[in-house]
Design an enzyme around this catalytic site. Structure first.
Site, PDB file in Angstrom:
ATOM      1  N   GLY A   1      -2.855   4.343  -5.270  1.00  0.00           N
ATOM      2  CA  GLY A   1      -2.069   3.276  -6.302  1.00  0.00           C
ATOM      3  C   GLY A   1      -2.122   1.938  -5.932  1.00  0.00           C
ATOM      4  O   GLY A   1      -2.153   0.982  -6.251  1.00  0.00           O
ATOM      5  N   CYS A   2      -1.757   1.873  -4.424  1.00  0.00           N
ATOM      6  CA  CYS A   2      -1.521   0.790  -3.702  1.00  0.00           C
ATOM      7  C   CYS A   2      -2.621  -0.004  -3.588  1.00  0.00           C
ATOM      8  O   CYS A   2      -2.704  -1.466  -3.766  1.00  0.00           O
ATOM      9  CB  CYS A   2      -0.732   0.940  -2.279  1.00  0.00           C
ATOM     10  SG  CYS A   2       0.768   1.842  -2.563  1.00  0.00           S
ATOM     11  N   THR A   3      -3.733   0.993  -3.380  1.00  0.00           N
ATOM     12  CA  THR A   3      -5.116   0.074  -3.213  1.00  0.00           C
ATOM     13  C   THR A   3      -5.658  -0.700  -4.644  1.00  0.00           C
ATOM     14  O   THR A   3      -6.168  -1.871  -4.846  1.00  0.00           O
ATOM     15  CB  THR A   3      -6.217   1.115  -2.773  1.00  0.00           C
ATOM     16  OG1 THR A   3      -5.753   1.505  -1.592  1.00  0.00           O
ATOM     17  CG2 THR A   3      -7.610   0.164  -2.742  1.00  0.00           C
TER      18      THR A   3
END
Length: 154
Positions: free
Chosen positions: A42-44
């Site tokens: 998700g952060c990527t």
């Protein structure tokens, strides 16, 4: 964080260990986004979304600052791997995250845990909160929503 509130000042280290302060960007729109961990799915997606919108964000005169508890070395690897053109900051003690409501109780896998809450604060050139996206649920779509809000004020 409500529109019109004065954004809390902060100073955090970047990937090179240099101190970066909110006051460094006085007179510019700042997109301050908080995320749980470098190089996770998700952060990527979220970071790459801001990367892909970078030229449009710059045309609108804004700057993006990503904040997580990861250290400078982790941020540097993450930024290099995904060619992130914006600054990543380390908040290892969660002090700034707490001030911005980005650290607290959340539900993961059906359990309540204490951790980083994915959220974004748009700080206007006057240092006041323009908009707060709390508890962002779709990390991949979020950067385009932020860009849309920035563009709508232009």
């Amino acid at each position: 964080m409500n529109p019109g509130d004065t954004a809390p000042g902060f100073t955090l280290p970047d990937t090179q260990g240099r101190n970066v302060s909110l006051s460094d960007f006085r007179g510019r729109d700042v997109i301050l986004y908080f995320y749980p961990k470098d190089d996770t799915p998700g952060c990527t997606k979220e970071a790459c979304g801001f990367r892909d919108a970078w030229s449009d964000i710059q045309k609108l005169g804004a700057v993006v600052l990503g904040v997580s508890a990861d250290d400078a070395a982790s941020h540097d690897r993450f930024a290099v791997k995904y060619r992130l053109p914006f600054t990543l900051l380390s908040d290892s003690d969660h002090r700034v995250m707490r001030e911005y409501g980005a650290y607290g109780e959340k539900v993961m896998y059906g359990r309540k845990v204490l951790g980083v809450i994915r959220s974004t604060v748009w700080i206007g050139p006057d240092g006041r909160v323009r908009r707060h996206w709390g508890r962002v649920s779709d990390a991949g779509d979020h950067p385009s929503k932020v860009l849309g809000a920035l563009g709508a004020r232009a």
